[in-house]
Design an enzyme around this catalytic site. Structure first.
Site, PDB file in Angstrom:
ATOM      1  N   GLU A   1       0.819  -1.206   0.000  1.00 14.03           N
ATOM      2  CA  GLU A   1       0.000   0.000   0.000  1.00 14.03           C
ATOM      3  C   GLU A   1       0.857   1.262   0.000  1.00 14.03           C
ATOM      4  OE1 GLU A   1      -2.661  -0.416   3.344  1.00 14.03           O
ATOM      5  OE2 GLU A   1      -3.775  -2.008   2.333  1.00 14.03           O
TER       6      GLU A   1
ATOM      7  N   CYS B   1       3.357   8.479   0.907  1.00 16.40           N
ATOM      8  CA  CYS B   1       3.971   7.528   1.844  1.00 16.40           C
ATOM      9  C   CYS B   1       4.069   6.183   1.133  1.00 16.40           C
ATOM     10  CB  CYS B   1       3.095   7.436   3.091  1.00 16.40           C
ATOM     11  SG  CYS B   1       3.640   6.176   4.253  1.00 16.40           S
TER      12      CYS B   1
ATOM     13  N   CYS C   1       6.133  -7.006   7.570  1.00 18.35           N
ATOM     14  CA  CYS C   1       7.279  -6.471   8.321  1.00 18.35           C
ATOM     15  C   CYS C   1       7.662  -7.470   9.404  1.00 18.35           C
ATOM     16  CB  CYS C   1       6.910  -5.130   8.955  1.00 18.35           C
ATOM     17  SG  CYS C   1       8.309  -4.345   9.785  1.00 18.35           S
TER      18      CYS C   1
ATOM     19  N   CYS D   1       6.201  -4.493  15.853  1.00 16.24           N
ATOM     20  CA  CYS D   1       5.789  -3.423  16.781  1.00 16.24           C
ATOM     21  C   CYS D   1       4.347  -3.673  17.246  1.00 16.24           C
ATOM     22  CB  CYS D   1       5.911  -2.053  16.115  1.00 16.24           C
ATOM     23  SG  CYS D   1       7.593  -1.710  15.591  1.00 16.24           S
TER      24      CYS D   1
ATOM     25  N   CYS E   1       1.134  -1.831  15.633  1.00 15.71           N
ATOM     26  CA  CYS E   1       1.125  -1.623  14.183  1.00 15.71           C
ATOM     27  C   CYS E   1       0.409  -2.762  13.460  1.00 15.71           C
ATOM     28  CB  CYS E   1       2.567  -1.509  13.699  1.00 15.71           C
ATOM     29  SG  CYS E   1       2.717  -1.499  11.916  1.00 15.71           S
TER      30      CYS E   1
ATOM     31  N   GLY F   1       6.609  -2.031   6.254  1.00 14.09           N
ATOM     32  CA  GLY F   1       7.988  -2.507   6.252  1.00 14.09           C
ATOM     33  C   GLY F   1       8.975  -1.595   6.949  1.00 14.09           C
TER      34      GLY F   1
ATOM     35  N   HIS G   1       8.964   6.068  20.516  1.00 17.49           N
ATOM     36  CA  HIS G   1       7.736   5.554  21.117  1.00 17.49           C
ATOM     37  C   HIS G   1       7.771   5.322  22.626  1.00 17.49           C
ATOM     38  CE1 HIS G   1       6.732   5.371  17.014  1.00 17.49           C
ATOM     39  NE2 HIS G   1       7.149   4.157  16.753  1.00 17.49           N
TER      40      HIS G   1
ATOM     41  N   CYS H   1      -0.805   6.283   9.847  1.00 13.26           N
ATOM     42  CA  CYS H   1       0.396   5.601  10.326  1.00 13.26           C
ATOM     43  C   CYS H   1       0.046   4.379  11.157  1.00 13.26           C
ATOM     44  CB  CYS H   1       1.195   6.550  11.211  1.00 13.26           C
ATOM     45  SG  CYS H   1       2.376   7.457  10.281  1.00 13.26           S
TER      46      CYS H   1
HETATM   47  S1  SF4 Z   1       5.786   0.280  12.884  1.00 12.55           S
HETATM   48 FE1  SF4 Z   1       7.063   0.085  11.028  1.00 12.55          FE
HETATM   49  S2  SF4 Z   1       8.789  -1.180  11.727  1.00 12.55           S
HETATM   50 FE2  SF4 Z   1       7.175  -1.453  13.257  1.00 12.55          FE
HETATM   51  S3  SF4 Z   1       6.049  -3.285  12.583  1.00 12.55           S
HETATM   52 FE3  SF4 Z   1       5.004  -1.480  11.707  1.00 12.55          FE
HETATM   53  S4  SF4 Z   1       5.895  -1.272   9.677  1.00 12.55           S
HETATM   54 FE4  SF4 Z   1       7.276  -2.570  10.836  1.00 12.55          FE
END
Ligand code: SF4
Length: 380
Positions: free
Chosen positions: A111, A129, A136, A140, A143, A185, A242, A359
């Site tokens: 995406e 973006c 990934c 995190c 995410c 990613g 974070h 995000c």
């Molecule tokens: S925040 Fe970025 S680095 Fe962390 S899991 Fe999501 S895509 Fe990957």
């Protein structure tokens, strides 16, 4: 020893397909295109012309390369191909943000998000973006991409291809003012392709985007930071922080268990980012997890004396998650503490939340069902 151009082309082609398949032109740099043309009996300037057609003009068909002789265009059409991805789906947010889902040659999806921004004079500008991996591996906790796991690396052509394809969807006269590598990613986990894509996009003859308007975001792969900054000087660097203590950050960002905050911040202090550049530290704010006054004070202490900017990002929700977004007042109070400590701090306005384009919300939804899917998120 410097890798010769032939083997670079072989490397460029590797991974996705056997040697009998056509050469992927998008993702080749100027040197590789000059070499390819040489192998096909053409002069070096032909490679430079093709570079310009690919990246400055963004053509999607060989017939559009009007200063290339018809005979060579036909030869090229048999040996090579242009588009690395096609638009699978697009959705538009109430705030004007557009999310594009691209289908890659092997059926994988990634995406990109086109974000409208008005400058101080009210002039509309677009940011783009883009993604660097399918899924990934960084895991995190907040995410959505992480829930897909790691599927595969994107090639430089697939990274640049997102820019080219999204640019074709802009209205006449519009352009991307900023490009950020903050999609799906971890860019530094796909180092070679990321660096190559950045170099192509910021090449003066590519008509892409200037280095100072391109930012790459990393979760903090400490061993790669210095190499990255040296490989693409002038490009913006955003580091996902974070949390201001190792215990919290270790839960939110597992890579912190490998490189803790001290290692990360010490390395950031030493990075040769240039006189006029600041490192941006991204700080996703999660209610009751990292949004207290104490957290703000610890963050101020951690970043003391570092030329940087803190970008606060109140968390963008997605279904089935244990996290909550803090209220605006809490975010503002947090920001005021940073400002009082002498830091530059901004709050990012979320865009595209209603279409899961903000995000931390990007993911191939078809890969989120079943084991590891949305219903299996782990609370802290
Ligand atoms: S925040 Fe970025 S680095 Fe962390 S899991 Fe999501 S895509 Fe990957």
């Amino acid at each position: 020893m410097k890798q010769d151009v032939k083997s670079k082309i072989a490397t460029h082609q590797a991974g996705l397909r056997p040697a009998t398949r056509p050469v992927e032109l998008v993702g080749m740099d100027e040197e590789e295109l000059v070499s390819l043309c040489g192998q096909m009996g053409e002069p070096p300037y032909r490679g430079r012309q093709i570079f310009s057609w690919l990246y400055a003009h963004g053509v999607s068909e060989f017939s559009q390369m009007t200063n290339i002789p018809k005979g060579f265009r036909a030869k090229l059409g048999e040996a090579a191909r242009l588009e690395a991805l096609e638009l699978d789906r697009e959705s538009k947010s109430a705030d004007g943000t557009e999310k594009y889902v691209w289908r890659l040659r092997d059926g994988a999806r990634v995406e990109s998000v086109r974000i409208p921004m008005r400058n101080v004079n009210g002039v509309m500008r677009w940011s783009l973006c883009i993604s660097t991996q399918v899924g990934c591996a960084m895991g995190c906790a907040f995410c959505l991409t992480a829930k897909m796991g790691f599927i595969r690396q994107l090639t430089a052509g697939e990274i640049v291809g997102q820019f080219l394809a999204a640019r074709r969807l802009l209205a006449r006269g519009e352009r991307f003012h900023n490009v950020v590598f903050m999609g799906m990613g971890e860019p530094l986990d796909n180092f070679g392709a990321t660096v190559k894509a950045v170099r192509i996009l910021t090449h003066p003859r590519a008509n892409g985007v200037s280095a100072k308007r391109l930012t790459v975001s990393t979760v903090g792969i400490v061993s790669r930071l210095r190499d990255f900054v040296s490989a693409v000087p002038g490009v913006g660097l955003a580091v996902s922080l974070h949390a201001a203590d190792d215990e919290t950050r270790g839960k939110l960002v597992p890579v912190n268990r490998k490189w803790n905050l001290r290692a990360l911040i010490d390395e950031c202090r030493e990075l040769p980012v240039g006189e006029r550049r600041r490192i941006t530290f991204e700080y996703v704010m999660l209610r009751g997890v990292n949004d207290s006054k104490r957290d703000a004070k610890e963050l101020s202490k951690l970043l003391e004396g570092l030329k940087c900017k803190v970008n606060l990002m109140p968390w963008n929700p997605f279904p089935g998650t244990p996290f909550e977004r803090p209220g605006d007042e809490r975010v503002e109070e947090f920001r005021r503490i940073l400002l009082a400590a002498g830091l530059v701090a901004t709050t990012r306005t979320a865009k595209g939340v209603d279409i899961l384009a903000a995000c931390g919300q990007l993911a191939d939804s078809s890969r989120l069902d079943g084991p590891g899917g949305l219903k299996q998120l782990n609370p802290l």
